[in-house]
Enzyme design. Structure first.
Site, short mmCIF file in Angstrom:
data_model
loop_
_atom_site.label_atom_id
_atom_site.label_comp_id
_atom_site.label_asym_id
_atom_site.label_seq_id
_atom_site.Cartn_x
_atom_site.Cartn_y
_atom_site.Cartn_z
CB CYS A 94 -0.98 -0.03 1.17
SG CYS A 94 -2.37 1.11 0.99
CG HIS A 191 -3.62 -3.20 4.09
ND1 HIS A 191 -2.40 -2.78 4.54
CD2 HIS A 191 -4.14 -2.16 3.39
CE1 HIS A 191 -2.18 -1.53 4.15
NE2 HIS A 191 -3.22 -1.13 3.44
#
Length: 240
Positions: A94, A191
């Site tokens: 990310c 994630h």
């Protein structure tokens, strides 16, 4: 046999338990009799990427990324770029993924110049892209994860996506690409953390790191029954 991991900014970039990726790599290598040494590379601490076999950088919010830019540009950016282009194994998640690119433009017009290690850029929007999602790598590995990002990432020349989106948004919600893959650098918006839920993906990184250091080898199989059940449940409930 020992594999050395550089964990970049573990104290600041650990959104949604991204540290679990280090735990998964360590456990899977230890189960095969491979020793693992992990060093925390924090703000103000220099490092030589030649000393490591795997580099890992997790995700964070825009604030953390902004704070870390000055520190990155005091030499860490050079070492990271050297590792990437030298074929070291790297996993970026990310916000850590975004920082490998050229820049991030916030939705209100602020432009943050990033490392520029690879040819891609990210533009922020007010609307976030959130949810459980899945993508498939070129090896045919179906990866499940959780995404939560406002940035839309667009790939440049010579940068291939890590995978194609099965369900969800991926890089930008437009072109069905997810993450990047360049040599042995793997970056994703996933994630969760991503590796405990996706042992095949974890083993791909481990295999590449061992091959770089010791030559091509076949990893001993592990009992992934629980991981397979967890992935099946995620696919059943959220993906398919």
């Amino acid at each position: 046999m020992i594999i050395k991991i550089a964990h970049l900014y573990p104290d600041m970039l650990n959104l949604y338990g991204d540290r679990g990726n280090i735990i998964a790599l360590t456990q899977r290598m230890n189960a095969r009799g491979i020793d693992v040494q992990t060093d925390a590379i924090t703000m103000g601490k220099s490092f030589n990427s030649d000393d490591y076999d795997i580099l890992f950088i997790g995700g964070g919010q825009d604030f953390e990324q902004d704070v870390l830019l000055d520190d990155l540009k005091r030499g860490k950016d050079t070492e990271i770029s050297k590792a990437i282009h030298g074929g070291k194994v790297m996993l970026a998640i990310c916000g850590g993924y975004q920082m490998l690119g050229k820049y991030y433009k916030t939705y209100d017009g602020k432009k943050l110049e990033y490392m520029g290690a690879l040819d891609f850029y990210t533009e922020g929007k007010e609307e976030r892209m959130i949810g459980n999602y899945a993508f498939k790598t070129k090896e045919g590995i179906e990866v499940v994860g959780f995404e939560n990002h406002s940035g839309r990432t667009y790939l440049g020349k010579g940068i291939e996506p890590l995978g194609r989106v099965i369900k969800g948004y991926g890089n930008n919600g437009e072109d069905k690409t997810e993450g990047i893959r360049f040599k042995n650098t793997f970056a994703t918006y996933s994630h969760g953390p991503v590796l405990p839920k996706n042992p095949q993906f974890a083993d791909l990184l481990i295999s590449k790191a061992i091959e770089n250091k010791y030559g091509k080898t076949e990893l001993a199989s592990l009992d992934d029954t629980l991981e397979a059940k967890a992935r099946k449940q995620v696919m059943k409930l959220y993906i398919k």
